[in-house]
Write a protein that holds these residues in place. Structure first.
Motif, PDB file in Angstrom:
ATOM      1  N   TYR A 206       0.924  -1.186   0.280  1.00 39.67           N
ATOM      2  CA  TYR A 206       0.095  -0.189   0.067  1.00 39.67           C
ATOM      3  C   TYR A 206       0.877   1.180   0.222  1.00 39.67           C
ATOM      4  O   TYR A 206       1.805   1.270   0.893  1.00 39.67           O
ATOM      5  CB  TYR A 206      -0.904  -0.047   1.270  1.00 39.67           C
ATOM      6  CG  TYR A 206      -1.860  -1.211   1.108  1.00 39.67           C
ATOM      7  CD1 TYR A 206      -3.176  -1.150   0.737  1.00 39.67           C
ATOM      8  CD2 TYR A 206      -1.521  -2.355   1.776  1.00 39.67           C
ATOM      9  CE1 TYR A 206      -3.894  -2.279   0.432  1.00 39.67           C
ATOM     10  CE2 TYR A 206      -2.540  -3.435   1.927  1.00 39.67           C
ATOM     11  CZ  TYR A 206      -3.487  -3.284   1.154  1.00 39.67           C
ATOM     12  OH  TYR A 206      -4.453  -4.448   1.153  1.00 39.67           O
ATOM     13  N   GLU A 241      -4.762  -1.430   6.851  1.00 39.94           N
ATOM     14  CA  GLU A 241      -5.343  -2.267   5.946  1.00 39.94           C
ATOM     15  C   GLU A 241      -6.602  -3.269   6.511  1.00 39.94           C
ATOM     16  O   GLU A 241      -6.465  -3.601   7.501  1.00 39.94           O
ATOM     17  CB  GLU A 241      -4.488  -2.945   4.982  1.00 39.94           C
ATOM     18  CG  GLU A 241      -3.521  -4.119   5.618  1.00 39.94           C
ATOM     19  CD  GLU A 241      -2.843  -4.700   4.967  1.00 39.94           C
ATOM     20  OE1 GLU A 241      -1.481  -4.640   5.265  1.00 39.94           O
ATOM     21  OE2 GLU A 241      -2.964  -5.676   3.931  1.00 39.94           O
ATOM     22  N   GLY A 246      -9.717  -0.362   3.886  1.00 39.10           N
ATOM     23  CA  GLY A 246      -9.019  -0.211   5.173  1.00 39.10           C
ATOM     24  C   GLY A 246      -9.853   0.312   6.115  1.00 39.10           C
ATOM     25  O   GLY A 246     -11.071   0.648   5.999  1.00 39.10           O
TER      26      GLY A 246
END
Ligand SMILES: [Cu+2]
Length: 293
Positions: A206, A241, A246
């Motif tokens: 991410y 997440e 998320g």
């Protein structure tokens, strides 16, 4: 009229025309400057030397999910290099959470200016995202808009990096073993961009893209530090997440001049029922002066 007077009149006329001409010539320049000023809404952020820090710990309340072993049979090379590959969506040790992206979302500086109105210089150093042992290292990264992202392949196999942003262009690119780093930038702020690998379905990372440098990722002991924060009051977000987009926890944090603000976050089952987080402001290093504005 005397001939001399006529000559002087002509000279005066020519001079005034020249003056008019140069005034007209100047006009577009003035407009350009005005337009440029309007177009760039940002004033460049300049540190005053009174910046502070935001620090804290990200905790997990309740029983954390156990990491699962990943079936790497799709690519034997991955199994050979990293036989104990496990899921990384919940890296939790002793109740502390790693890989939480903590950042300033918005807020107001001590002089009442908004953090979002500033522009910040782009760091010259690239952020490196490595593929090593068929997973992304680090798992979560932060980067500024226009800052270079350098993606490297340290594995004896091929990867295919595939970020799926919403506010930035989507791309996917194959990177065979031994290929040079792939260099990319993100033009717009976005929290957070998922990254997958088209070769290895378990690979995930991410990327948090922000216009400013006020972000941090929690370490394995759950701690994080955001440095160089101008005194002010901010909305700080901790992003973890899980699920489609998320989970976020939000907190108001006041950073004193040359001081430190503590903002602890908590995720997990019991966290939802408890307070969203605890806030404790450490005293400023400056001694407050009575009557100071
Ligand atoms: Cu891969």
């Amino acid at each position: 009229m005397k001939k001399q007077t006529k000559v002087w009149l002509v000279i005066a006329l020519v001079l005034s025309l020249l003056a008019l001409g140069s005034a007209c010539g100047n006009k577009p320049t003035t407009e350009e400057q005005t337009n440029a000023g309007t177009a760039s809404t940002g004033k460049t952020f300049a540190p005053t030397g009174k910046e502070g820090t935001i620090t804290g710990t990200v905790a997990f309340t309740g029983t954390p999910p156990a990491p699962k072993k990943i079936d790497t049979s799709a690519d034997p090379v991955c199994g050979q290099k990293n036989p104990n590959l496990t899921t990384e969506d919940a890296v939790i040790k002793d109740g502390k959470v790693a890989n939480v992206f903590v950042y300033i979302k918005d807020g107001t500086l001590a002089d009442n200016s908004k953090i979002g109105d500033y522009t910040f210089p782009t760091p010259t150093q690239a952020v490196v995202l490595d593929q090593n042992g068929c997973h992304y290292r680090p798992h979560v990264i932060g980067i500024q808009t226009s800052q270079k992202l350098s993606i490297t392949n340290s594995d004896p196999t091929q990867h295919n990096i595939h970020p799926t942003p919403k506010n930035n262009p989507e791309w996917n690119q194959t990177q065979p073993n031994g290929a040079p780093p792939i260099e990319k930038t993100f033009a717009r702020a976005e929290t957070l961009i998922p990254v997958k690998c088209n070769q290895h379905p378990w690979m995930k990372a991410y990327i948090g893209v922000l216009k400013h440098p006020f972000f941090s990722v929690s370490a394995e002991d759950g701690t994080y530090t955001i440095k160089g924060v101008p005194p002010g009051t901010y909305t700080v977000v901790a992003w973890r997440e899980g699920g489609a987009a998320g989970t976020e926890k939000t907190m108001q944090v006041t950073v004193p001049a040359s001081g430190s603000a503590k903002a602890d976050f908590s995720f997990g089952e019991a966290a939802a029922a408890a307070q969203p987080g605890s806030l404790e402001v450490m005293p400023a290093l400056e001694i407050p002066v009575v009557g100071r504005h």
